[in-house]
Design an enzyme around this catalytic site. Structure first.
Site, PDB file in Angstrom:
ATOM      1  N   TYR A   1       3.717 -11.977  -7.161  1.00 26.46           N
ATOM      2  CA  TYR A   1       3.741 -13.132  -6.276  1.00 26.46           C
ATOM      3  C   TYR A   1       3.418 -14.432  -7.012  1.00 26.46           C
ATOM      4  O   TYR A   1       3.131 -15.446  -6.386  1.00 26.46           O
ATOM      5  CB  TYR A   1       2.747 -12.939  -5.125  1.00 26.46           C
ATOM      6  CG  TYR A   1       3.154 -11.882  -4.118  1.00 26.46           C
ATOM      7  CD1 TYR A   1       4.310 -11.132  -4.278  1.00 26.46           C
ATOM      8  CD2 TYR A   1       2.372 -11.633  -3.000  1.00 26.46           C
ATOM      9  CE1 TYR A   1       4.666 -10.157  -3.360  1.00 26.46           C
ATOM     10  CE2 TYR A   1       2.727 -10.667  -2.072  1.00 26.46           C
ATOM     11  CZ  TYR A   1       3.874  -9.927  -2.259  1.00 26.46           C
ATOM     12  OH  TYR A   1       4.228  -8.966  -1.341  1.00 26.46           O
TER      13      TYR A   1
ATOM     14  N   LYS B   1      -0.191   1.282 -10.914  1.00 19.31           N
ATOM     15  CA  LYS B   1       1.022   1.984 -11.327  1.00 19.31           C
ATOM     16  C   LYS B   1       1.104   1.981 -12.859  1.00 19.31           C
ATOM     17  O   LYS B   1       2.150   1.748 -13.461  1.00 19.31           O
ATOM     18  CB  LYS B   1       2.260   1.322 -10.704  1.00 19.31           C
ATOM     19  CG  LYS B   1       3.537   2.164 -10.796  1.00 19.31           C
ATOM     20  CD  LYS B   1       3.445   3.488 -10.059  1.00 19.31           C
ATOM     21  CE  LYS B   1       4.765   4.259 -10.138  1.00 19.31           C
ATOM     22  NZ  LYS B   1       4.647   5.603  -9.550  1.00 19.31           N
TER      23      LYS B   1
ATOM     24  N   ASP C   1      -0.827  -6.245  -0.662  1.00 18.48           N
ATOM     25  CA  ASP C   1      -0.097  -6.691   0.525  1.00 18.48           C
ATOM     26  C   ASP C   1       0.407  -5.488   1.309  1.00 18.48           C
ATOM     27  O   ASP C   1       0.264  -5.407   2.532  1.00 18.48           O
ATOM     28  CB  ASP C   1       1.070  -7.578   0.074  1.00 18.48           C
ATOM     29  CG  ASP C   1       1.691  -8.370   1.216  1.00 18.48           C
ATOM     30  OD1 ASP C   1       1.166  -8.317   2.352  1.00 18.48           O
ATOM     31  OD2 ASP C   1       2.700  -9.049   0.975  1.00 18.48           O
TER      32      ASP C   1
ATOM     33  N   ASP D   1       1.572   5.154  -5.325  1.00 20.88           N
ATOM     34  CA  ASP D   1       2.361   5.974  -4.415  1.00 20.88           C
ATOM     35  C   ASP D   1       1.551   7.164  -3.915  1.00 20.88           C
ATOM     36  O   ASP D   1       1.597   7.511  -2.730  1.00 20.88           O
ATOM     37  CB  ASP D   1       3.683   6.418  -5.056  1.00 20.88           C
ATOM     38  CG  ASP D   1       3.532   6.854  -6.503  1.00 20.88           C
ATOM     39  OD1 ASP D   1       2.659   6.326  -7.194  1.00 20.88           O
ATOM     40  OD2 ASP D   1       4.302   7.722  -6.942  1.00 20.88           O
TER      41      ASP D   1
END
Length: 336
Positions: free
Chosen positions: A123, A172, A229, A205
């Site tokens: 972002y 991740k 988010d 995930d």
């Protein structure tokens, strides 16, 4: 006397913000509200979604209370929420999600706080087209050691200050070995400084899967901007939806408190909008400015009204004929 910048926002924003201000004023805390504009309402009035007058007020007060803003998807001006966070370096986005006795959901006793890095990651706004035809686009994710250290340290300190037991870092790093790897490395460095707080790490995930199977294993979660988010909406779903979730954006010398849901133009002016999220954000704001007792009164009153399930909007009780204004008044009455 406190002076606070008030941004009522777009769509249902003015109606729910009016009720939030009514509830906060009913606590007896002395606040001068400086009403300003942002979003589509500001664009229509001033020709810009973020007027100089709004920035000047926030520059002075260092505390803002904001309703939902409309941002055009895929085109038009950039997200005002992102612009405000970056302009005032509001690096910590804090979104608590807690179960309500009066709201039936798949799980009970969920109590998770998402702490999200708020200024960089995907972002950061660093994106462009690679071809004149605009058929290839590229976005750059920025992760810095400085920003990672302060958000992860904030999460651990938040856990300690609020008597929580565990911090989970979601990442991740198995795929994004540089950006996410840096974030994870910093978390592993900071965790030993807080021996009283359990530390856990989960790949994003897998974290989503675990969160919808057994959310009780999570307490405080810290992660990068986009993952935060997504996870904050997921946790909202666990406890009844975004209409119940407040948000705080905290910097070293400024803070902004808001409802995290959208402006819902389809129900604007119909006295149907649920004001709980922004009222609870107001309670977070009261705590931030040192009015802890008033904040606790607001939270207890909201919980009483929601858990009784009578003076609530139809999204919380399909059989209810109560509107936004009546719900706000019931919360005020519950504080007396």
């Amino acid at each position: 006397m406190h002076t606070i910048t008030l941004i009522k926002g777009d769509g249902i924003g003015p109606s729910i913000m009016d009720e939030a201000v009514k509830v906060i004023d009913a606590t007896g805390v002395k606040i001068t509200w400086e009403e300003t504009y942002a979003g589509m309402s500001a664009f229509e009035k001033f020709g810009t979604p973020l007027p100089d007058e709004t920035m000047a007020s926030f520059d002075k007060t260092r505390v803002a209370f904001k309703g939902p803003l409309t941002t055009v998807v895929g085109t038009g001006f950039r997200s005002i929420n992102v612009a405000l966070r970056q302009q005032y370096d509001l690096y910590a986005n804090v979104r608590p999600a807690k179960s309500w006795a009066g709201i039936k959901t798949r799980f009970e006793d969920v109590d998770i706080v998402i702490v999200r890095e708020n200024t960089e990651g995907l972002y950061a706004g660093l994106e462009h087209y690679l071809t004149p035809k605009k058929d290839i686009a590229e976005s750059l994710a920025v992760v810095t050691r400085t920003a990672s250290e302060r958000i992860i340290d904030y999460a651990f300190q938040y856990a300690r200050d609020n008597h929580r037991q565990k911090v989970t870092v979601c990442h991740k790093a198995n795929i994004l070995k540089y950006t996410q790897g840096l974030f994870l490395d910093v978390a592993r460095e900071i965790a030993p400084r807080y021996p009283d707080i359990q530390f856990d790490e989960k790949i994003i995930d897998a974290a989503c899967m675990h969160m919808v199977m057994n959310p009780k294993q999570f307490d405080v979660v810290v992660t990068t901007n986009m993952f935060g988010d997504i996870l904050s909406d997921l946790t909202a779903g666990l406890v009844g939806g975004l209409g119940l979730i407040p948000g705080a954006n905290i910097g070293s010398d400024a803070a902004l408190f808001e409802a995290v849901h959208g402006s819902a133009p389809d129900i604007t002016g119909k006295n149907l909008a649920n004001p709980i999220a922004v009222i609870m954000a107001g309670a977070m704001m009261l705590s931030h400015i040192g009015e802890v007792e008033a904040a606790e009164r607001v939270v207890k009153a909201v919980e009483k009204v929601v858990n009784e399930g009578v003076y609530v909007t139809p999204d919380l009780n399909p059989n209810s004929k109560v509107g936004t204004i009546e719900m706000g008044s019931a919360i005020v009455a519950a504080m007396e």
